[in-house]
Design a protein around this motif. Structure first.
Motif, PDB file in Angstrom:
ATOM      1  N   LEU A   1     -64.362  21.642  24.757  1.00  0.00           N
ATOM      2  CA  LEU A   1     -63.748  22.714  25.544  1.00  0.00           C
ATOM      3  C   LEU A   1     -63.106  22.186  26.820  1.00  0.00           C
ATOM      4  CD1 LEU A   1     -63.455  25.864  25.717  1.00  0.00           C
ATOM      5  CD2 LEU A   1     -65.536  25.830  27.121  1.00  0.00           C
ATOM      6  N   GLU A   2     -63.709  21.143  27.400  1.00  0.00           N
ATOM      7  CA  GLU A   2     -63.234  20.621  28.678  1.00  0.00           C
ATOM      8  C   GLU A   2     -61.846  20.008  28.607  1.00  0.00           C
ATOM      9  OE1 GLU A   2     -67.632  20.924  28.887  1.00  0.00           O
ATOM     10  OE2 GLU A   2     -66.208  20.156  27.408  1.00  0.00           O
ATOM     11  N   ASN A   3     -61.325  19.773  27.408  1.00  0.00           N
ATOM     12  CA  ASN A   3     -59.977  19.220  27.308  1.00  0.00           C
ATOM     13  C   ASN A   3     -58.968  20.125  28.005  1.00  0.00           C
ATOM     14  OD1 ASN A   3     -57.683  20.288  25.233  1.00  0.00           O
ATOM     15  ND2 ASN A   3     -59.682  21.004  24.549  1.00  0.00           N
TER      16      ASN A   3
ATOM     17  N   PHE B   1     -47.081  17.640  14.520  1.00  0.00           N
ATOM     18  CA  PHE B   1     -46.093  17.925  15.564  1.00  0.00           C
ATOM     19  C   PHE B   1     -46.325  17.046  16.785  1.00  0.00           C
ATOM     20  CE2 PHE B   1     -45.678  21.622  12.896  1.00  0.00           C
ATOM     21  CZ  PHE B   1     -44.347  21.994  13.017  1.00  0.00           C
ATOM     22  N   ALA B   2     -47.582  16.730  17.067  1.00  0.00           N
ATOM     23  CA  ALA B   2     -47.901  15.854  18.195  1.00  0.00           C
ATOM     24  C   ALA B   2     -47.330  14.459  17.975  1.00  0.00           C
ATOM     25  CB  ALA B   2     -49.417  15.777  18.385  1.00  0.00           C
TER      26      ALA B   2
ATOM     27  N   GLN C   1     -56.533  13.995  25.764  1.00  0.00           N
ATOM     28  CA  GLN C   1     -56.244  13.853  24.337  1.00  0.00           C
ATOM     29  C   GLN C   1     -57.489  13.478  23.539  1.00  0.00           C
ATOM     30  OE1 GLN C   1     -53.518  14.842  23.177  1.00  0.00           O
ATOM     31  NE2 GLN C   1     -52.911  13.775  21.334  1.00  0.00           N
ATOM     32  N   LEU C   2     -58.316  12.602  24.108  1.00  0.00           N
ATOM     33  CA  LEU C   2     -59.550  12.208  23.424  1.00  0.00           C
ATOM     34  C   LEU C   2     -60.510  13.391  23.318  1.00  0.00           C
ATOM     35  CD1 LEU C   2     -60.125   8.685  25.017  1.00  0.00           C
ATOM     36  CD2 LEU C   2     -59.463   9.177  22.653  1.00  0.00           C
TER      37      LEU C   2
ATOM     38  N   SER D   1     -53.566  10.761  17.614  1.00  0.00           N
ATOM     39  CA  SER D   1     -53.260  11.946  16.811  1.00  0.00           C
ATOM     40  C   SER D   1     -53.663  11.757  15.354  1.00  0.00           C
ATOM     41  CB  SER D   1     -51.766  12.273  16.903  1.00  0.00           C
ATOM     42  OG  SER D   1     -51.420  12.687  18.205  1.00  0.00           O
ATOM     43  N   VAL D   2     -53.480  10.556  14.835  1.00  0.00           N
ATOM     44  CA  VAL D   2     -53.921  10.282  13.454  1.00  0.00           C
ATOM     45  C   VAL D   2     -55.438  10.423  13.365  1.00  0.00           C
ATOM     46  CG1 VAL D   2     -54.052   8.532  11.644  1.00  0.00           C
ATOM     47  CG2 VAL D   2     -51.953   8.780  12.998  1.00  0.00           C
ATOM     48  N   TRP D   3     -56.145   9.842  14.353  1.00  0.00           N
ATOM     49  CA  TRP D   3     -57.602   9.943  14.408  1.00  0.00           C
ATOM     50  C   TRP D   3     -58.038  11.384  14.620  1.00  0.00           C
ATOM     51  CZ3 TRP D   3     -60.943  10.737  18.842  1.00  0.00           C
ATOM     52  CH2 TRP D   3     -62.297  10.503  18.576  1.00  0.00           C
ATOM     53  N   GLY D   4     -57.365  12.096  15.533  1.00  0.00           N
ATOM     54  CA  GLY D   4     -57.711  13.482  15.810  1.00  0.00           C
ATOM     55  C   GLY D   4     -57.520  14.385  14.604  1.00  0.00           C
ATOM     56  N   TRP D   5     -56.481  14.122  13.835  1.00  0.00           N
ATOM     57  CA  TRP D   5     -56.221  14.903  12.620  1.00  0.00           C
ATOM     58  C   TRP D   5     -57.411  14.801  11.670  1.00  0.00           C
ATOM     59  CZ3 TRP D   5     -50.685  14.555  10.072  1.00  0.00           C
ATOM     60  CH2 TRP D   5     -50.494  15.669   9.253  1.00  0.00           C
ATOM     61  N   TYR D   6     -57.910  13.577  11.497  1.00  0.00           N
ATOM     62  CA  TYR D   6     -59.076  13.379  10.629  1.00  0.00           C
ATOM     63  C   TYR D   6     -60.302  14.072  11.217  1.00  0.00           C
ATOM     64  CZ  TYR D   6     -62.911  11.199   8.134  1.00  0.00           C
ATOM     65  OH  TYR D   6     -64.052  10.998   7.403  1.00  0.00           O
ATOM     66  N   GLN D   7     -60.501  13.934  12.532  1.00  0.00           N
ATOM     67  CA  GLN D   7     -61.667  14.527  13.179  1.00  0.00           C
ATOM     68  C   GLN D   7     -61.707  16.038  12.990  1.00  0.00           C
ATOM     69  OE1 GLN D   7     -64.262  12.862  14.834  1.00  0.00           O
ATOM     70  NE2 GLN D   7     -63.286  11.128  13.833  1.00  0.00           N
ATOM     71  N   TRP D   8     -60.563  16.685  13.148  1.00  0.00           N
ATOM     72  CA  TRP D   8     -60.526  18.145  13.020  1.00  0.00           C
ATOM     73  C   TRP D   8     -60.865  18.596  11.599  1.00  0.00           C
ATOM     74  CZ3 TRP D   8     -56.762  21.674  16.066  1.00  0.00           C
ATOM     75  CH2 TRP D   8     -56.925  21.438  17.442  1.00  0.00           C
ATOM     76  N   LEU D   9     -60.548  17.776  10.633  1.00  0.00           N
ATOM     77  CA  LEU D   9     -60.792  18.157   9.233  1.00  0.00           C
ATOM     78  C   LEU D   9     -62.163  17.719   8.736  1.00  0.00           C
ATOM     79  CD1 LEU D   9     -57.314  17.357   7.645  1.00  0.00           C
ATOM     80  CD2 LEU D   9     -58.276  19.623   8.106  1.00  0.00           C
TER      81      LEU D   9
END
Length: 207
Positions: free
Chosen positions: A147-149, A40-41, A139-140, A71-79
Motif C-alpha cells: 500500500l505504501e507505494n 503499458f509500463a 516501483q519495487l 516491470s517484467v518481475w512485477g508482472w509475474y509477482q502480480w500473477l
C-alpha cells in the motif's frame, strides 16, 4: 517523432505525447490492479527513456531501463507472487519494511547524485538523483502490491512536477500533476481492497 507540437498551449513532441498517453493508461490499470498495466509500463518506460535522454535527465533515463526490468518481475509477482503462487493481495509494510524503504531511498539518492555529478552534464544532479531513487523504491513496492507505494508516488510526483517545469517538459509536468491525483485515488482504492481481503480472510478463519 522529435518535431515540436503545440497542444493546448503546451510545447511537446509526438514522442512525449505518446509516452504521456501510455503512462496514464499504466497508472489507471495499476489502480484497478490489472496485470496488463505492466505491459503499458514497459512501453511507456522505453519511450520516456528517449525523452529524458534528450532533456539530459540521465538519472530518469537510466531509471526507465530499470523500470522495464522491474516491470517484467512485477508482472509475474502480480500473477503468481504470494505464498501459494496465487494472485498477489494488497498488504502493508511492517515498521521495519518502512525503515528499510526509507534507508534504501537515502542510499540510492547519495549514490545517484554522486554518479550524476561525476559522470554526466546534468544541471540537476540532486533533484534527479533524489527522485530517481524514490521512483525505484515506489516501483519495487508497487511490484509487491504494498500500500505504501502510493505514499511514495505522491511525494515523488509532486516534486517531479517542479522538475519537469524547470526542464521545459510541460506536458510531462502536467502528466505528473495528474499522477498526484491518480496516486491519491489509488491509495484509497487499494486500502479498500486490502480491508476487504482482510475481512474475507477473517471470515474464513471463523468458519
Amino acid at each position: 517523432m522529435n518535431e515540436t507540437l503545440n497542444l493546448l498551449g503546451l510545447s511537446t513532441t509526438p514522442l512525449e505525447l505518446l509516452s504521456f498517453v501510455l503512462s496514464i493508461a499504466t497508472v489507471w490499470l495499476n489502480i484497478r490492479q490489472n496485470h496488463w498495466a505492466w505491459l503499458f509500463a514497459i512501453l511507456s518506460s522505453a519511450l520516456y527513456g528517449v525523452v529524458f535522454f534528450q532533456a539530459k535527465l540521465y538519472g530518469d533515463m537510466g531509471l526507465q531501463l530499470v523500470f522495464i526490468t522491474v516491470s517484467v518481475w512485477g508482472w509475474y509477482q502480480w500473477l503468481h507472487g504470494d505464498d501459494t503462487h496465487a494472485r498477489l493481495p494488497v498488504t502493508q509494510l511492517a515498521w521495519r519494511g518502512r525503515a528499510a524503504a526509507a534507508l534504501g531511498w537515502l542510499a540510492g539518492f547519495a549514490a545517484l547524485a554522486w554518479f550524476l555529478m561525476t559522470f554526466t552534464d546534468t544541471d540537476v544532479p540532486f533533484a534527479d538523483g533524489f527522485l530517481t531513487a524514490g521512483s525505484l523504491v515506489g516501483q519495487l513496492l508497487l511490484s509487491r502490491k504494498k500500500l505504501e507505494n502510493w505514499h511514495v508516488w505522491i511525494i515523488v510526483d509532486v516534486l517531479y512536477v517542479a522538475l519537469y517545469v524547470h526542464k521545459g517538459l510541460m506536458l510531462t509536468a502536467l502528466l505528473y500533476g495528474l499522477f498526484v491525483a491518480m496516486a491519491a485515488i489509488g491509495l484509497l482504492a487499494w486500502r479498500k481492497s486490502m480491508l476487504a481481503e482482510q475481512r474475507a480472510s477473517e471470515a474464513m478463519v471463523l468458519r
